[in-house]
Design a protein around this motif. Structure first.
Motif, short mmCIF file in Angstrom:
data_model
loop_
_atom_site.label_atom_id
_atom_site.label_comp_id
_atom_site.label_asym_id
_atom_site.label_seq_id
_atom_site.Cartn_x
_atom_site.Cartn_y
_atom_site.Cartn_z
N ARG A 1 41.72 34.88 38.28
CA ARG A 1 40.72 33.89 38.68
C ARG A 1 41.05 32.51 38.10
O ARG A 1 40.92 31.49 38.79
N GLU A 2 41.49 32.48 36.84
CA GLU A 2 41.87 31.19 36.24
C GLU A 2 43.09 30.60 36.93
O GLU A 2 43.15 29.39 37.18
N LEU B 1 42.08 29.05 40.23
CA LEU B 1 41.32 27.82 40.02
C LEU B 1 42.24 26.68 39.59
O LEU B 1 42.14 25.56 40.12
#
Length: 330
Positions: free
Chosen positions: A107-108, A111
């Motif tokens: 997820r990081e 992003l």
């Protein structure tokens, strides 16, 4: 969108590829710096993911090329185990636009990727502004601008070709550090040193002349075998004040007396010496009679057969006398 991934870790590559597949990214893996530098020369990428374990250094061909051709840069995301704040700062100083800590959180990563691509597009002109950070270099009387590829020396413009400017930018941005021929070849040509070869030497030769990198303007380009090229700023050394004051305190009379004594000693050595005469007494069995030297006693067998000789008419005696005079003076 195309994504370049620089890593030798196949597991990390597959992880990044699976994380960004939903973003429509087509990932290509590069394991050699020259290979990626060549790809950056031929193709346009939406982003570059850089494995920091390969070495985050500003002299790395990939990072150096991005620094040279700022108008063609794609955002670079560094992935690594940045355990200290200074390591993060070093990665950003080397050219990373963003970082992702290990172990990678999908997820990081997604992003960071979205933010980097959007920020780069905005900086490149979509938001009506131009990227100016790090586009200029100044060193002494030299000023370089990456925006238009211009170089000035004491305010006077110097015309360079695109590749000459790229080489100059790489060298000046690494002031005090040697840049290898391999790194320059990969950065500027996107090729290996063996292929570039003579062409690189010709560009370095022209660059020395055009930019006067012989120290005339305070900057010199050094070359060291097996190390490469290095830009150095010359620092003029002033005369030590203490030595200058000591020299001023020496009286002229002292120098005059020293010169006079030296001349006297020279005259003594050069003066002609009186001829050496043998002693009146016998020495080592020698005796003199009427200016004639007898080296043996009169009763010996050698004396009866020896020929008498006079010191005044003999070159051998003059040689002995002169040698004896030199030893006496010494």
């Amino acid at each position: 969108m195309k994504l370049a991934i620089f890593t030798n870790d196949s597991a990390l590559f597959h992880l990044i590829q699976s994380c960004l597949a939903a973003e429509g990214a087509v990932c290509t893996r590069y394991g050699e710096d020259v290979e990626l530098a060549r790809a950056l020369h031929r193709e346009e990428f939406s982003a570059i993911v850089f494995d920091a374990a390969s070495g985050m250094d500003a002299s790395h061909p990939v990072l150096a090329r991005r620094a040279c051709y700022g108008d063609r840069r794609a955002p670079l995301i560094a992935v690594g185990d940045f355990c200290a704040r200074e390591h993060v700062q070093a990665a950003l100083n080397a050219g990373a636009d963003d970082i992702v800590l290990m172990p990678v959180d999908p997820r990081e990563l997604r992003l960071r990727f979205q933010l980097a691509v959007r920020r780069f597009a905005c900086d490149s002109g979509s938001c009506g502004t131009a990227q100016t950070t790090g586009d200029e270099l100044e060193m002494g009387s030299y000023r370089m601008s990456r925006r238009d590829g211009s170089v000035e020396i004491d305010g006077k413009p110097v015309r360079l070709t695109a590749r000459e400017f790229a080489i100059a930018w790489v060298l000046f941005s690494q002031q005090g550090n040697y840049v290898t021929r391999r790194a320059i070849a990969a950065t500027v040509w996107g090729s290996s040193e063996d292929i570039v070869g003579r062409t690189l030497e010709q560009h370095i030769y022209k660059l020395r002349k055009k930019l006067q990198l012989d120290g005339a303007c305070g900057i010199v380009l050094r070359t060291m075998y097996a190390h490469g090229y290095r830009i150095e700023q010359i620092v003029e050394r002033a005369v030590e004040p203490a030595l200058a004051r000591a020299a001023e305190r020496v009286p002229e009379t002292t120098l005059a007396r020293a010169t006079e004594r030296a001349l006297e000693r020279t005259a003594e050595v050069a003066a002609p010496r009186p001829p050496l005469r043998p002693a009146s007494g016998a020495a080592n069995g020698a005796c003199t009679t009427g200016g004639t030297i007898k080296l043996h006693t009169s009763g010996s067998e050698a004396a009866r057969h020896a020929q008498p000789w006079s010191p005044e008419s003999s070159d051998s005696w003059a040689f002995v006398a002169n040698r004896a005079g030199v030893r006496r003076l010494a």
